[in-house]
Motif scaffolding. Structure first.
Motif, mmCIF file in Angstrom:
data_model
loop_
_atom_site.group_PDB
_atom_site.id
_atom_site.type_symbol
_atom_site.label_atom_id
_atom_site.label_comp_id
_atom_site.label_asym_id
_atom_site.label_seq_id
_atom_site.Cartn_x
_atom_site.Cartn_y
_atom_site.Cartn_z
ATOM 1 N N LEU A 21 0.820 -1.211 0.000
ATOM 2 C CA LEU A 21 0.000 0.000 0.000
ATOM 3 C C LEU A 21 0.855 1.263 0.000
ATOM 4 C CD1 LEU A 21 -2.753 -1.156 2.507
ATOM 5 C CD2 LEU A 21 -3.051 -0.766 0.048
ATOM 6 N N THR A 22 2.005 1.212 0.660
ATOM 7 C CA THR A 22 2.910 2.360 0.625
ATOM 8 C C THR A 22 3.398 2.597 -0.791
ATOM 9 O OG1 THR A 22 3.616 1.916 2.898
ATOM 10 C CG2 THR A 22 5.047 3.327 1.570
ATOM 11 N N SER A 31 3.259 0.523 15.676
ATOM 12 C CA SER A 31 4.055 1.310 14.718
ATOM 13 C C SER A 31 3.492 1.193 13.308
ATOM 14 C CB SER A 31 5.512 0.838 14.746
ATOM 15 O OG SER A 31 6.113 1.148 15.986
ATOM 16 N N LEU A 32 3.136 -0.012 12.884
ATOM 17 C CA LEU A 32 2.561 -0.186 11.554
ATOM 18 C C LEU A 32 1.198 0.495 11.444
ATOM 19 C CD1 LEU A 32 3.330 -3.933 10.708
ATOM 20 C CD2 LEU A 32 4.338 -1.906 9.640
ATOM 21 N N GLY A 33 0.402 0.373 12.500
ATOM 22 C CA GLY A 33 -0.908 1.013 12.477
ATOM 23 C C GLY A 33 -0.804 2.516 12.404
ATOM 24 N N ASN A 34 0.137 3.071 13.142
ATOM 25 C CA ASN A 34 0.343 4.516 13.101
ATOM 26 C C ASN A 34 0.765 4.962 11.700
ATOM 27 O OD1 ASN A 34 0.708 7.113 14.702
ATOM 28 N ND2 ASN A 34 2.723 6.908 13.758
ATOM 29 N N LEU A 35 1.632 4.176 11.061
ATOM 30 C CA LEU A 35 2.067 4.518 9.712
ATOM 31 C C LEU A 35 0.879 4.523 8.747
ATOM 32 C CD1 LEU A 35 4.323 5.067 7.628
ATOM 33 C CD2 LEU A 35 4.523 2.583 7.354
ATOM 34 N N ALA A 36 0.068 3.470 8.784
ATOM 35 C CA ALA A 36 -1.071 3.390 7.871
ATOM 36 C C ALA A 36 -2.046 4.544 8.100
ATOM 37 C CB ALA A 36 -1.779 2.048 8.044
ATOM 38 N N GLU A 37 -2.277 4.906 9.361
ATOM 39 C CA GLU A 37 -3.182 6.016 9.659
ATOM 40 C C GLU A 37 -2.629 7.340 9.165
ATOM 41 O OE1 GLU A 37 -4.735 9.436 11.672
ATOM 42 O OE2 GLU A 37 -2.735 8.615 12.033
ATOM 43 N N ARG A 38 -1.323 7.552 9.341
ATOM 44 C CA ARG A 38 -0.696 8.789 8.873
ATOM 45 C C ARG A 38 -0.708 8.871 7.350
ATOM 46 N NH1 ARG A 38 -1.172 12.909 11.076
ATOM 47 N NH2 ARG A 38 -3.055 11.752 11.569
ATOM 48 N N GLN A 39 -0.549 7.735 6.690
ATOM 49 C CA GLN A 39 -0.598 7.742 5.232
ATOM 50 C C GLN A 39 -1.997 8.071 4.727
ATOM 51 O OE1 GLN A 39 1.017 3.892 4.230
ATOM 52 N NE2 GLN A 39 3.119 4.657 4.165
ATOM 53 N N LEU A 40 -3.021 7.545 5.399
ATOM 54 C CA LEU A 40 -4.386 7.911 5.016
ATOM 55 C C LEU A 40 -4.632 9.388 5.281
ATOM 56 C CD1 LEU A 40 -7.194 7.119 4.011
ATOM 57 C CD2 LEU A 40 -7.794 6.543 6.387
ATOM 58 N N ASP A 41 -4.108 9.916 6.385
ATOM 59 C CA ASP A 41 -4.259 11.337 6.689
ATOM 60 C C ASP A 41 -3.625 12.188 5.590
ATOM 61 O OD1 ASP A 41 -4.879 13.486 8.850
ATOM 62 O OD2 ASP A 41 -2.780 13.854 8.337
ATOM 63 N N LEU A 42 -2.458 11.776 5.125
ATOM 64 C CA LEU A 42 -1.802 12.496 4.022
ATOM 65 C C LEU A 42 -2.683 12.459 2.777
ATOM 66 C CD1 LEU A 42 1.934 12.041 2.990
ATOM 67 C CD2 LEU A 42 0.143 12.146 1.284
ATOM 68 N N TYR A 78 7.786 11.908 6.150
ATOM 69 C CA TYR A 78 8.413 10.690 6.684
ATOM 70 C C TYR A 78 7.547 9.450 6.474
ATOM 71 C CZ TYR A 78 11.998 13.443 9.141
ATOM 72 O OH TYR A 78 13.047 14.264 9.455
ATOM 73 N N SER A 79 6.221 9.622 6.425
ATOM 74 C CA SER A 79 5.364 8.455 6.258
ATOM 75 C C SER A 79 5.591 7.760 4.923
ATOM 76 C CB SER A 79 3.889 8.840 6.400
ATOM 77 O OG SER A 79 3.535 9.814 5.447
ATOM 78 N N ILE A 80 6.225 8.446 3.980
ATOM 79 C CA ILE A 80 6.644 7.817 2.727
ATOM 80 C C ILE A 80 8.158 7.642 2.706
ATOM 81 C CG2 ILE A 80 6.786 8.102 0.216
ATOM 82 C CD1 ILE A 80 4.088 9.531 0.323
ATOM 83 N N ARG A 81 8.880 8.735 2.959
ATOM 84 C CA ARG A 81 10.333 8.710 2.809
ATOM 85 C C ARG A 81 11.009 7.721 3.754
ATOM 86 N NH1 ARG A 81 14.036 13.454 4.682
ATOM 87 N NH2 ARG A 81 12.028 14.525 4.737
ATOM 88 N N CYS A 82 10.523 7.617 4.979
ATOM 89 C CA CYS A 82 11.145 6.743 5.970
ATOM 90 C C CYS A 82 10.447 5.398 6.092
ATOM 91 C CB CYS A 82 11.162 7.424 7.341
ATOM 92 S SG CYS A 82 12.070 8.985 7.361
ATOM 93 N N LEU A 142 0.445 9.235 -5.919
ATOM 94 C CA LEU A 142 0.813 10.635 -5.703
ATOM 95 C C LEU A 142 1.905 11.114 -6.656
ATOM 96 C CD1 LEU A 142 0.848 10.866 -1.792
ATOM 97 C CD2 LEU A 142 -0.962 11.576 -3.370
ATOM 98 N N GLY A 143 2.582 10.182 -7.337
ATOM 99 C CA GLY A 143 3.643 10.569 -8.260
ATOM 100 C C GLY A 143 4.979 10.806 -7.598
ATOM 101 N N CYS A 144 5.242 10.127 -6.484
ATOM 102 C CA CYS A 144 6.494 10.331 -5.745
ATOM 103 C C CYS A 144 7.689 9.762 -6.500
ATOM 104 C CB CYS A 144 6.412 9.655 -4.374
ATOM 105 S SG CYS A 144 5.036 10.205 -3.366
ATOM 106 N N ASP A 145 8.840 10.342 -6.240
ATOM 107 C CA ASP A 145 10.105 9.800 -6.744
ATOM 108 C C ASP A 145 10.509 8.633 -5.840
ATOM 109 O OD1 ASP A 145 12.937 9.333 -7.195
ATOM 110 O OD2 ASP A 145 12.963 11.246 -8.274
ATOM 111 N N PRO A 146 10.810 7.444 -6.401
ATOM 112 C CA PRO A 146 11.153 6.285 -5.569
ATOM 113 C C PRO A 146 12.592 6.285 -5.062
ATOM 114 C CG PRO A 146 11.222 5.647 -7.872
ATOM 115 C CD PRO A 146 10.764 7.088 -7.844
#
Length: 502
Positions: A230-231, A351-362, A284-288, A238-242
């Motif tokens: 999902l990340t 930690s994983l749940g927090n990441l998924a929630e922050r990604q949805l927030d973004l 960070y939710s994507i980059r890290c 979003l068109g991010c640079d990998p």
């Protein structure tokens, strides 16, 4: 595999003479064949014969067979073997709370059966035969959730399971809760007859803890894979640079889990084309994400090892070694390894749940999602898109954080200080199982958001494997347009992404 309540069971049997695997515990939720082969029967016979020899020797003490239990070990037990069985189980009928889920109850009995089948517990062979027969049916003992400290085994919950197999208490058949004697009749099972040693061996192990931990681990592993995929889908939509996954960058980080995760994420994102519309450095939710998800991978490998050791070990006291003429009294019922592993599992789930929630927030924020409408609503104001789903994810994360408080640090003395330290692994494992289910829902929520993002103007993924995941979501779930209740859609998305292989 097909079966009826009392009919023939097909499928690969669980061989009690072979190593027990986490996949076997997953299968135990449904009827399955369990094989008691000649080698298993031989060691059961030898262990039982040795027990008889020891019990006939008045000079050799045997805990629980000739004595009282726990802090009352200094007093003689009951002379009659059937009475000693009742004496073992009756005082442990002190559990409270809702019944354990059926998958945990049956998995726990499979763990217990395998441990007894190693021949070191001195149990009657017919006990293992009776347990094996149970697995061919839909019989599930009713086991209350609360009461175990996981220090002398899961005494109270396993006592309820044992009593149900004797026709006492309650059990489920095909999901219906019944008096246990009626449940046995419906499934064609014969009530177990036990002596004191059989009864103690059935309760004196951490099988509930091990089963709940193993099932939770499998669930978190599936979500861990889903979060990686999902990340990648988020980055592509979003068109991010990998570049944050560059192998030279990750190698310099030095952590093996991050390397494994980044390798997989690069494969999933292969072929992606950055849009050029994003900033130089992503949040960070994507980059890290490879560093965060990789740290979870390292921790999960530790939990993998603990579960494997628990499944391969004999949890009981005392143990009987005929070849050495030894009755060994000790602490192989002490669930500390599983307690620590379950606390770790709950922490990484948070930690994983927090990441998924922050990604949805973004994803729902127009300031950070490259211009998609707020809440991914097809008509903001007239519609509300993922607004309710995001509110729910906030609640899920809060619940996971509350439950992630380590249980293994909460030791309290009990049993007249016979159990002066206890691991509380049962509580830790059951909470890990609970929060693993919430993590699945967070994965489903994020997946639903990504499916909706493309509907309201997000770009179609440019990486073929990301596009395949999006297409699977789009085929299964219609866009949110107009608004509708999304609870079932979140569960459907969770099932899809935790089972999908990018």
């Amino acid at each position: 595999m097909t079966t009826t309540t009392t009919g023939a069971v097909t499928g690969t049997p669980v061989d009690l003479g072979a190593p027990l695997r986490g996949a076997d515990l997953q299968r135990a939720a449904s009827p399955l064949p369990v094989l008691v082969g000649p080698a298993v029967r031989d060691r059961l016979d030898r262990g039982r014969e040795f027990l008889r020899t020891v019990l006939a020797d008045d000079a050799r003490p045997v805990y629980g067979a000739k004595t009282g239990f726990g802090a009352l070990i200094g007093f003689a037990g009951r002379a009659d073997e059937a009475d000693q069985c009742d004496n073992t189980l009756a005082h442990l009928g002190a559990g409270q709370g809702p019944d354990l889920p059926a998958d945990i109850a049956r998995a726990a009995l499979l763990v217990r059966t395998w441990s007894l089948a190693q021949g070191l517990s001195g149990v009657s062979p017919h006990v293992v035969d009776g347990l094996a027969a149970m697995f061919a049916t839909t019989f599930v003992p009713a086991i209350p959730r609360y009461g175990s400290v996981g220090a002398s085994g899961d005494l109270i919950p396993l006592a309820y399971a044992t009593q149900a197999l004797r026709g006492r208490g309650h059990a489920y058949v095909d999901g219906e809760r019944l008096p246990a004697d009626e449940a046995l009749r419906r499934t064609g099972l014969t009530p177990l007859t036990l002596d004191g040693r059989d009864a103690l061996a059935l309760v004196n192990g951490t099988s509930v803890t091990t089963a709940a931990l193993a099932l939770a681990l499998d669930d978190v592993r599936a979500s861990h894979r889903a979060v990686q995929d999902l990340t990648c889908l988020l980055a592509d939509v979003l068109g991010c640079d990998p570049g944050f996954l560059d192998p030279r960058l990750i190698t310099a980080y030095g952590h093996p889990g991050a390397t494994t995760v980044a390798d997989h994420m690069r494969d999933v994102l292969a072929g992606t084309v950055p849009s050029g519309a994003r900033s130089l450095q992503e949040p960070y939710s994507i980059r890290c994400s490879p560093q965060l998800i990789g740290a979870v991978e390292d921790a999960l490998r530790y939990v993998d090892g603990v579960v494997a050791a628990d499944l391969a070990g004999v949890s009981d006291n005392p143990l009987f070694f005929p070849e050495d003429d030894l009755v060994a009294h000790g602490g192989n019922f002490f669930g500390q390894p599983a307690a620590i592993a379950a606390d770790v599992l709950a922490a990484v789930t948070a930690s994983l749940g927090n990441l998924a929630e922050r990604q949805l927030d973004l994803l729902v924020d127009p300031v950070r999602n490259t211009g998609l409408p707020p809440m991914l609503a097809a008509g903001p104001g007239q519609q509300h898109g993922l607004q309710g789903v995001q509110l729910a994810t906030t609640a899920f994360v809060a619940e996971i954080r509350r439950a992630a408080l380590p249980a293994g640090t909460q030791s309290l003395p009990t049993n007249l200080h016979n159990q002066d330290v206890v691991p509380f692994g049962t509580q830790a494992a059951l909470r890990a199982y609970d929060v693993a289910g919430l993590l699945r829902l967070l994965c489903g929520s994020l997946a639903l958001g990504l499916r909706q993002a493309v509907h309201v103007g997000g770009r179609r993924p440019t990486a073929p494997r990301c596009a395949a995941l999006l297409d699977a979501l789009a085929d299964a779930i219609p866009p949110v347009d107009p608004d509708r209740p999304l609870d079932a859609d979140v569960r459907l998305a969770a099932d899809l992404v935790t089972g999908f292989r990018c």
